[in-house]
Every structure is written in C-alpha cells, then in structure tokens.
Design a protein around this motif. Structure first.
Motif, short mmCIF file in Angstrom:
data_model
loop_
_atom_site.label_atom_id
_atom_site.label_comp_id
_atom_site.label_asym_id
_atom_site.label_seq_id
_atom_site.Cartn_x
_atom_site.Cartn_y
_atom_site.Cartn_z
N GLY A 147 0.84 -1.20 0.00
CA GLY A 147 0.00 0.00 0.00
C GLY A 147 0.87 1.24 0.00
O GLY A 147 2.10 1.17 0.04
N ASP A 148 0.22 2.38 -0.03
CA ASP A 148 0.88 3.70 -0.19
C ASP A 148 2.23 3.80 0.53
O ASP A 148 2.28 3.69 1.75
CB ASP A 148 -0.05 4.79 0.37
CG ASP A 148 -1.46 4.69 -0.21
OD1 ASP A 148 -2.02 3.58 -0.23
OD2 ASP A 148 -2.00 5.73 -0.61
N SER A 149 3.27 4.06 -0.25
CA SER A 149 4.61 4.21 0.34
C SER A 149 5.01 5.67 0.51
O SER A 149 6.12 5.97 0.97
CB SER A 149 5.67 3.46 -0.49
OG SER A 149 5.63 3.85 -1.84
N GLY A 178 -0.06 2.54 -5.73
CA GLY A 178 -0.25 3.97 -5.99
C GLY A 178 0.12 4.80 -4.79
O GLY A 178 0.22 4.29 -3.67
N ASP A 179 0.29 6.14 -5.00
CA ASP A 179 0.89 7.00 -3.98
C ASP A 179 2.22 6.41 -3.54
O ASP A 179 2.50 6.29 -2.34
CB ASP A 179 -0.05 7.23 -2.79
CG ASP A 179 -1.23 8.14 -3.12
OD1 ASP A 179 -1.33 8.57 -4.29
OD2 ASP A 179 -2.03 8.41 -2.21
N LEU A 180 3.02 6.05 -4.52
CA LEU A 180 4.37 5.56 -4.22
C LEU A 180 5.16 6.68 -3.56
O LEU A 180 5.94 6.44 -2.64
CB LEU A 180 5.08 5.08 -5.49
CG LEU A 180 4.70 3.69 -6.01
CD1 LEU A 180 3.27 3.60 -6.50
CD2 LEU A 180 5.66 3.25 -7.10
N GLY A 211 -1.51 6.52 -8.23
CA GLY A 211 -2.38 7.09 -7.19
C GLY A 211 -2.52 8.58 -7.41
O GLY A 211 -1.87 9.15 -8.29
N ASN A 212 -3.36 9.22 -6.60
CA ASN A 212 -3.56 10.66 -6.77
C ASN A 212 -2.25 11.43 -6.59
O ASN A 212 -2.00 12.42 -7.26
CB ASN A 212 -4.64 11.19 -5.83
CG ASN A 212 -4.46 10.76 -4.39
OD1 ASN A 212 -4.33 9.57 -4.11
ND2 ASN A 212 -4.46 11.70 -3.47
N HIS A 213 -1.39 10.97 -5.67
CA HIS A 213 -0.15 11.74 -5.43
C HIS A 213 0.82 11.68 -6.62
O HIS A 213 1.69 12.54 -6.72
CB HIS A 213 0.52 11.26 -4.14
CG HIS A 213 -0.14 11.81 -2.92
ND1 HIS A 213 0.36 12.87 -2.20
CD2 HIS A 213 -1.30 11.48 -2.31
CE1 HIS A 213 -0.45 13.16 -1.19
NE2 HIS A 213 -1.46 12.32 -1.23
N GLU A 214 0.67 10.69 -7.48
CA GLU A 214 1.51 10.66 -8.68
C GLU A 214 1.18 11.83 -9.61
O GLU A 214 1.99 12.18 -10.48
CB GLU A 214 1.36 9.33 -9.43
CG GLU A 214 2.33 8.25 -9.01
CD GLU A 214 2.14 7.77 -7.58
OE1 GLU A 214 3.10 7.88 -6.79
OE2 GLU A 214 1.03 7.29 -7.24
N VAL A 297 -6.98 -1.09 -7.77
CA VAL A 297 -7.32 0.35 -7.90
C VAL A 297 -6.69 1.10 -6.73
O VAL A 297 -6.54 0.54 -5.64
CB VAL A 297 -8.85 0.59 -7.90
CG1 VAL A 297 -9.48 0.06 -9.17
CG2 VAL A 297 -9.52 -0.01 -6.67
N HIS A 298 -6.36 2.35 -6.93
CA HIS A 298 -5.81 3.11 -5.81
C HIS A 298 -6.93 3.57 -4.88
O HIS A 298 -6.95 3.22 -3.71
CB HIS A 298 -4.99 4.30 -6.32
CG HIS A 298 -4.46 5.13 -5.19
ND1 HIS A 298 -3.47 4.68 -4.36
CD2 HIS A 298 -4.83 6.35 -4.71
CE1 HIS A 298 -3.24 5.58 -3.42
NE2 HIS A 298 -4.05 6.60 -3.61
N ARG A 299 -7.87 4.35 -5.40
CA ARG A 299 -8.98 4.82 -4.54
C ARG A 299 -10.00 3.69 -4.41
O ARG A 299 -10.39 3.06 -5.39
CB ARG A 299 -9.65 6.04 -5.17
CG ARG A 299 -8.87 7.33 -4.93
CD ARG A 299 -9.71 8.53 -5.38
NE ARG A 299 -9.18 9.79 -4.90
CZ ARG A 299 -8.53 10.66 -5.67
NH1 ARG A 299 -8.29 10.39 -6.94
NH2 ARG A 299 -8.12 11.81 -5.17
N ALA A 331 -6.33 0.99 -2.09
CA ALA A 331 -5.32 1.70 -1.28
C ALA A 331 -5.92 3.02 -0.81
O ALA A 331 -7.12 3.09 -0.57
CB ALA A 331 -4.06 1.91 -2.11
N HIS A 332 -5.09 4.04 -0.66
CA HIS A 332 -5.52 5.44 -0.44
C HIS A 332 -5.97 5.72 1.00
O HIS A 332 -5.76 6.82 1.48
CB HIS A 332 -6.65 5.78 -1.42
CG HIS A 332 -7.01 7.24 -1.46
ND1 HIS A 332 -6.13 8.22 -1.85
CD2 HIS A 332 -8.18 7.89 -1.16
CE1 HIS A 332 -6.73 9.39 -1.80
NE2 HIS A 332 -7.97 9.23 -1.38
N ASP A 333 -6.59 4.76 1.68
CA ASP A 333 -7.10 5.02 3.04
C ASP A 333 -6.12 4.57 4.12
O ASP A 333 -6.38 4.75 5.31
CB ASP A 333 -8.45 4.33 3.24
CG ASP A 333 -9.53 4.96 2.36
OD1 ASP A 333 -9.25 6.00 1.74
OD2 ASP A 333 -10.64 4.40 2.30
FE LIG Z 1 -4.08 8.33 -2.33
#
Ligand SMILES: [Fe+2]
Length: 426
Positions: A147-149, A178-180, A211-214, A297-299, A331-333
């Motif tokens: 998950g998000d790193s 995602g949100d690596l 992810g969104n942060h990408e 999926v990320h979200r 992921a994401h949460d």
């Molecule tokens: Fe995220």
C-alpha cells in the motif's frame, strides 16, 4: 601614512570579498546528481508475456547514449550462451534536470527459467543480478502487495520493502498500489524511492499503479503522472490516453488488471477517462479465461475514510460484479481491511457470487487515524503503530491472502477456495 591607508583599504577589500564568497556559498544548494554515467535505479517490470519476456530499465546521465543488457540462462557451474540486447534510450526532463532512461525488453526467453544479467556498456557495467520468467503452469506462486509508500523520507519504505522481501524471497513480483511518492512530479522523491528499493527492484518485477499523489506537481499543480510512466515501463494494452498506466497481464492462473482512479485529477487531461476505462475493463474481463481475476485500484470503491467514491463505485462495481472479479485490491485510506463478498453493493454469503475488496494498508510513514471500519468490512486493522504489507499465494484452487506488520508479525490470513462447489473463506 598613505601606505597604511592602502593596506587598510586592501584588507577591507579582502574581508569584503571573503564575506561575499561566504554569503554566496551559503546560497549554493548541496550538489544533487540526477544520474551518472554508471547505470542506476535498475528496475524489472513486464511489458509483455511474463513467461517469455523481461523488461529492464535503468538510468544514466544524458551523455550516456548507448546501453545494453548482457544475459544468459543461469546454470550453476556451467557457462551458458551469453546474449546481448541494445536498449532504447529516452531523455526525461524533470525538475531536477535531465537524465536518460534505458529500456530493453528481452524476448524469446524460456518459461520458468532463471537468468543472470547485467546492464550498461563497456567500462561501466552494473553488478550481476538475476530474474526468473513465469512458469507455464506454476503449481504455486506468490506476490507481494505494498500500500501507499508516500513518506517524508523513504527510510520507512526501505524497511518495509526489504523486510518483506527477506521474509518472502520466493515472491515472483510485487505490486505497488499507488501514492508511491508524495509529490509525483517532484523527481527528488522518486530518486529517494528508487534508492530505497535498491536490492529488490533488480531482482523481482515491480508492477505499480497510479495514485492521486503521482499527479501532484511542485507548486500545488496537477499534471499527468509523466514521471511515473517515464520510469515504469508497463504493458501498453490499456485504453487510449492511459496506456502504460492502465493495463492487464497474466501470471500463472491469474489475470491482473490495473486501473487508474484519478478521475478528479487526470480527467481534465483525458476526457471521458472513466468511460474509456469502463469499456476497456468490460472487454478485458470478458476476454480472460484465467481462474483468478484480480483487479487493482488506488482509490477504494468501498472506502474506509469518511468521504465515499460513489462515481468509482457506480462506474466499476457493476462490471466487477458482471465478470466476477475475485478480489479488488485498494489503497488510499492507509488501512488494512477486507470486506464480505459483495454483489451489487450488498454482502452475499460466499465469494463464488461476490467480490472481496481488500484495503492494502501503508508501506510508508503516513497514517490516517480517521479511517474506520465500515458496515461492509469483515476485518479491519489500522496500522497506526507500524507499516504493513501483504502476500498473495496462488496454489491450485486456493488463493491465500496474508497481512503482515513491517516487522513480520501476522495481522490476518484468509483464503478463497474454488475447489468444489461454493467457495468459502477459511
Ligand atoms: Fe491516495
């Protein structure tokens, strides 16, 4: 008297010059090297068949144009036939400056075979590393899920990844959810992320999703995740405008589908981004004959944070229901959770008729105390104290998911069994 005045004047000039030098040197940023002539950030991914191909990328400075992969089947105490493939070179412009990404996809490899390789060119070869192609019909395989790193620095990610890999050196590949990184268009964060992953990326393929942060760029801007697609070479079988970031591939008896849930961010650059993915997902899941259908999926479609994702749920869940994906990893949460089997948004009594959604937690340092268990959750764990990772093992009719703390303690383990009749969570 005049001589004394001249000496004082010279002394004043000398001190002034020293002061200016000292002040200006304080303004010089510490040297940061984007890439050197020697290969760095050597990364395995797949762009093609996991049984017969292997994609390898690495970075150099822009002056290093020629790069090759030398490889041969790994045969202990025997000298195999060495082959060489010249890499494609792409110049990437980042906020840290330019660097070259070299990409070589080895083809015609033997399934289920171990190879030794090195990258670079004469006088500047990397160390030797190994990769293994997917067996034709593996009795068993395992992969890692992170998950998000995203982190302030990437020490936490380094520890999670390396401890996971040490404990699971038989893992065939990893998935990053995602949100690596925290700011995806800020190259310095990728530089740290790749350095932290050195020692694993060279050995097993990394199959990440966006992810969104990408999509976050310095200055609070939103951008397409070009540093993601520049650095990770992935299958180009996705919909137009999203190739290389929405994709699918097979490993063993499983079909893997990676989607991009950043509609709010990327939708302004890719019109009808959700519709394009829905049509593509329908065709992709209809075409696969694999035993296991795994979607990433990320979200989350069924989230643990306060705000929901009704657009994503309304868009993707009916297709996931129709073609019965076994598991959707999310992921994401930043929590680990898995739902009851869901169909049409309602819990059903077994996974033969419903899809289980698995929130994969966090491999970096960021936590969310406000992520909570929801009515659809069968199990919930918020990794506030320590990061976590997952292993997924496929063995015949059995798929087993385990969640581990960074330090190795087991959080949760469960299986889906397709052996006979209705499946049960064991
Ligand atoms: Fe995220």
């Amino acid at each position: 008297m005049a001589r004394k005045r001249t000496l004082l004047h010279n002394l004043f000039i000398f001190v002034l010059v020293l002061g200016i030098l000292a002040a200006s040197s304080a303004l010089i940023l510490p040297g940061r090297m984007v890439a050197e002539c020697a290969p760095s950030h050597i990364t395995l991914t797949w762009t093609g068949d996991t049984q017969t191909t292997q994609t390898i990328t690495w970075k150099t400075d822009v002056n290093t144009q020629d790069g090759q992969v030398q490889y041969q089947e790994f045969m202990p105490e025997k000298f195999g036939e060495q082959q060489t493939l010249t890499a494609q070179v792409e110049r990437v412009d980042s906020n840290w400056g330019e660097f070259n990404v070299h990409t070589a996809t080895l083809t015609g490899l033997k399934p289920g075979t171990r190879y030794v390789y090195r990258v670079g060119n004469e006088g500047s070869w990397s160390e030797q590393y190994h990769f293994a192609t997917a067996p034709t019909n593996p009795c068993y395989f395992k992969f890692l899920v992170f998950g998000d790193s995203q982190s302030v620095n990437y020490d936490t990610w380094h520890t999670t990844l390396h401890q996971a890999y040490q404990a699971n050196s038989d893992a065939a590949f990893s998935v990053n959810m995602g949100d690596l990184v925290d700011v995806g268009q800020e190259y310095g964060q990728w530089y740290d992320w790749f350095n932290a992953a050195h020692g694993v990326l060279e050995n097993i393929p990394c199959m990440p999703l966006v992810g969104n942060h990408e999509t976050y760029a310095p200055g609070g801007r939103i951008a397409m995740p070009t540093l993601f697609t520049d650095q990770f070479k992935l299958p180009m079988n996705g919909p137009a405008g999203l190739k290389g970031q929405v994709y699918s591939f097979d490993y063993g008896n499983a079909h893997f589908v990676m989607l991009d849930t950043q509609i709010g961010e990327e939708g302004r650059f890719v019109p009808d981004m959700l519709e394009k993915q829905k049509m593509w997902l329908e065709d992709d899941l209809a075409a696969t004959k694999q035993k296991w259908k795994l979607v990433f999926v990320h979200r989350a479609l069924y989230n643990n944070k306060a705000e929901g994702n009704s657009m994503l749920q309304a868009g993707f869940a009916p297709i996931i229901d129709k073609y019965h994906a076994d598991i959707v990893f999310t992921a994401h949460d930043h929590v680990y959770a898995h739902t009851y089997p869901l169909y049409g948004g309602t819990a059903v009594n077994n996974p033969a008729t419903g899809t289980i959604y698995v929130a994969t937690g966090r491999s970096g340092s960021k936590t969310y105390a406000d992520s909570i268990a929801k009515e659809w959750d069968n199990f919930f764990y918020n990794p506030l104290a320590e990061p976590n990772y997952l292993t997924v093992e496929a063995k015949g009719s059995l798929l087993t998911i385990k969640a581990f703390r960074q330090s190795g303690g087991l959080i949760d383990a469960w299986s889906i069994d397709k052996k006979s009749g209705p499946s049960n969570i064991e």
